[in-house]
Design an enzyme around this catalytic site. Structure first.
Site, PDB file in Angstrom:
ATOM      1  N   GLY A  22      32.863  32.243  49.564  1.00  0.00           N
ATOM      2  CA  GLY A  22      31.395  32.297  49.524  1.00  0.00           C
ATOM      3  C   GLY A  22      30.908  33.016  48.281  1.00  0.00           C
ATOM      4  O   GLY A  22      29.952  32.569  47.615  1.00  0.00           O
ATOM      5  N   HIS A  45      42.605  27.748  25.645  1.00  0.00           N
ATOM      6  CA  HIS A  45      41.837  28.167  26.824  1.00  0.00           C
ATOM      7  C   HIS A  45      40.366  28.368  26.484  1.00  0.00           C
ATOM      8  O   HIS A  45      39.500  28.181  27.340  1.00  0.00           O
ATOM      9  CB  HIS A  45      42.451  29.425  27.431  1.00  0.00           C
ATOM     10  CG  HIS A  45      43.862  29.216  27.864  1.00  0.00           C
ATOM     11  ND1 HIS A  45      44.208  28.337  28.868  1.00  0.00           N
ATOM     12  CD2 HIS A  45      45.032  29.717  27.385  1.00  0.00           C
ATOM     13  CE1 HIS A  45      45.522  28.326  29.011  1.00  0.00           C
ATOM     14  NE2 HIS A  45      46.041  29.150  28.122  1.00  0.00           N
ATOM     15  N   HIS A  51      43.861  33.082  31.127  1.00  0.00           N
ATOM     16  CA  HIS A  51      43.556  31.665  30.909  1.00  0.00           C
ATOM     17  C   HIS A  51      42.082  31.313  31.132  1.00  0.00           C
ATOM     18  O   HIS A  51      41.579  30.387  30.509  1.00  0.00           O
ATOM     19  CB  HIS A  51      44.392  30.780  31.851  1.00  0.00           C
ATOM     20  CG  HIS A  51      45.842  30.709  31.459  1.00  0.00           C
ATOM     21  ND1 HIS A  51      46.743  29.879  32.077  1.00  0.00           N
ATOM     22  CD2 HIS A  51      46.545  31.375  30.504  1.00  0.00           C
ATOM     23  CE1 HIS A  51      47.942  30.026  31.529  1.00  0.00           C
ATOM     24  NE2 HIS A  51      47.847  30.943  30.581  1.00  0.00           N
ATOM     25  N   THR A  86      36.985  35.539  52.753  1.00  0.00           N
ATOM     26  CA  THR A  86      37.915  34.633  52.064  1.00  0.00           C
ATOM     27  C   THR A  86      37.769  34.678  50.547  1.00  0.00           C
ATOM     28  O   THR A  86      38.627  34.159  49.826  1.00  0.00           O
ATOM     29  CB  THR A  86      37.644  33.173  52.469  1.00  0.00           C
ATOM     30  OG1 THR A  86      36.304  32.832  52.050  1.00  0.00           O
ATOM     31  CG2 THR A  86      37.788  32.967  53.966  1.00  0.00           C
ATOM     32  N   GLY A  87      36.665  35.184  50.059  1.00  0.00           N
ATOM     33  CA  GLY A  87      36.340  35.144  48.630  1.00  0.00           C
ATOM     34  C   GLY A  87      35.588  33.894  48.224  1.00  0.00           C
ATOM     35  O   GLY A  87      34.968  33.853  47.164  1.00  0.00           O
ATOM     36  N   CYS A  90      34.506  39.063  49.754  1.00  0.00           N
ATOM     37  CA  CYS A  90      34.044  38.713  51.094  1.00  0.00           C
ATOM     38  C   CYS A  90      35.296  38.383  51.889  1.00  0.00           C
ATOM     39  O   CYS A  90      36.406  38.675  51.407  1.00  0.00           O
ATOM     40  CB  CYS A  90      33.011  37.580  51.065  1.00  0.00           C
ATOM     41  SG  CYS A  90      33.583  36.015  50.396  1.00  0.00           S
ATOM     42  N   ASP A 148      30.323  41.582  51.004  1.00  0.00           N
ATOM     43  CA  ASP A 148      29.570  41.441  52.252  1.00  0.00           C
ATOM     44  C   ASP A 148      30.200  42.396  53.262  1.00  0.00           C
ATOM     45  O   ASP A 148      31.044  43.244  52.911  1.00  0.00           O
ATOM     46  CB  ASP A 148      29.531  39.974  52.718  1.00  0.00           C
ATOM     47  CG  ASP A 148      30.864  39.456  53.222  1.00  0.00           C
ATOM     48  OD1 ASP A 148      31.885  40.174  53.107  1.00  0.00           O
ATOM     49  OD2 ASP A 148      30.913  38.315  53.737  1.00  0.00           O
ATOM     50  N   HIS A 149      29.826  42.253  54.531  1.00  0.00           N
ATOM     51  CA  HIS A 149      30.343  43.141  55.580  1.00  0.00           C
ATOM     52  C   HIS A 149      31.869  43.070  55.685  1.00  0.00           C
ATOM     53  O   HIS A 149      32.517  44.077  55.935  1.00  0.00           O
ATOM     54  CB  HIS A 149      29.698  42.792  56.928  1.00  0.00           C
ATOM     55  CG  HIS A 149      29.791  41.337  57.264  1.00  0.00           C
ATOM     56  ND1 HIS A 149      29.017  40.381  56.635  1.00  0.00           N
ATOM     57  CD2 HIS A 149      30.583  40.659  58.148  1.00  0.00           C
ATOM     58  CE1 HIS A 149      29.323  39.195  57.129  1.00  0.00           C
ATOM     59  NE2 HIS A 149      30.267  39.336  58.031  1.00  0.00           N
TER      60      HIS A 149
HETATM   61  C1  RB5 Z   1      32.021  36.372  57.030  1.00  0.00           C
HETATM   62  O1  RB5 Z   1      32.407  36.170  58.345  1.00  0.00           O
HETATM   63  C2  RB5 Z   1      32.696  35.364  56.124  1.00  0.00           C
HETATM   64  O2  RB5 Z   1      32.212  34.090  56.383  1.00  0.00           O
HETATM   65  C3  RB5 Z   1      32.503  35.737  54.690  1.00  0.00           C
HETATM   66  O3  RB5 Z   1      32.981  37.027  54.478  1.00  0.00           O
HETATM   67  C4  RB5 Z   1      33.202  34.888  53.655  1.00  0.00           C
HETATM   68  O4  RB5 Z   1      34.533  34.683  53.967  1.00  0.00           O
HETATM   69  C5  RB5 Z   1      32.509  33.643  53.273  1.00  0.00           C
HETATM   70  O5  RB5 Z   1      32.947  32.911  52.383  1.00  0.00           O
END
Ligand code: RB5
Length: 146
Positions: free
Chosen positions: A70, A133, A98, A67-68, A65, A8-9
């Site tokens: 989403g 595994h 694993h 946090t990863g 993204c 994403d952005h």
């Molecule tokens: C974007 O602001 C953020 O919510 C997205 O990149 C991600 O972390 C979602 O899980």
């Protein structure tokens, strides 16, 4: 090997850097977007990447993204996908060894691009261990009785 990549952005700049890095190492890289730092919704790129890994048009995928989470949540809605979140090289190794992750997910806002390169390298180099595994990952999609 053909790799699919998406972000994403929040992960866009990392995606650009990592795409060049992987191409430099000889991988064919298919970019599923996004195409700028303009705010967008990660499922819009995660679903097409997941479908391409499932149907074999790419061999493995990489997604980022902020946090990863989403990306991982969206990708793992697909039956054929094992998307694993990794934020250091040891987890990058274990998520293949694993869990046989076929999509590597990284949190762009919490690691450096240099760390992301190392995580990708170790994930690509590591072989799935199989054995116990295999049994465990087979149990992910359907509950099996004892
Ligand atoms: C974007 O602001 C953020 O919510 C997205 O990149 C991600 O972390 C979602 O899980």
């Amino acid at each position: 090997m053909k790799l699919g990549i998406c972000s994403d952005h929040a992960g866009f700049e990392y995606k650009c850097e990592l795409k060049d890095y992987l191409k430099g190492k000889g991988y064919e890289v298919v970019d599923f977007g996004t195409d700028s730092t303009e705010s967008m919704d990660y499922p819009d790129v995660a679903h097409p990447l997941a479908e391409s890994v499932e149907n074999g048009s790419v061999d493995l995928g990489i997604a980022m993204c902020g946090t990863g989470n989403g990306m991982a949540m969206t990708l793992n809605k697909h039956q054929g996908i094992r998307a694993g979140l990794a934020w250091n090289t040891e987890i990058g190794r274990l998520v293949k060894q694993h869990n046989n992750a076929n999509i590597l997910v990284m949190p762009a806002r919490f690691i450096t691009v240099e760390e992301a390169r190392h995580i990708i390298d170790i994930w690509l180099e590591t072989e799935f261990e199989g054995g116990r595994h295999s049994r465990r990952i087979e149990k992910i999609s359907t509950r099996q009785s004892e």
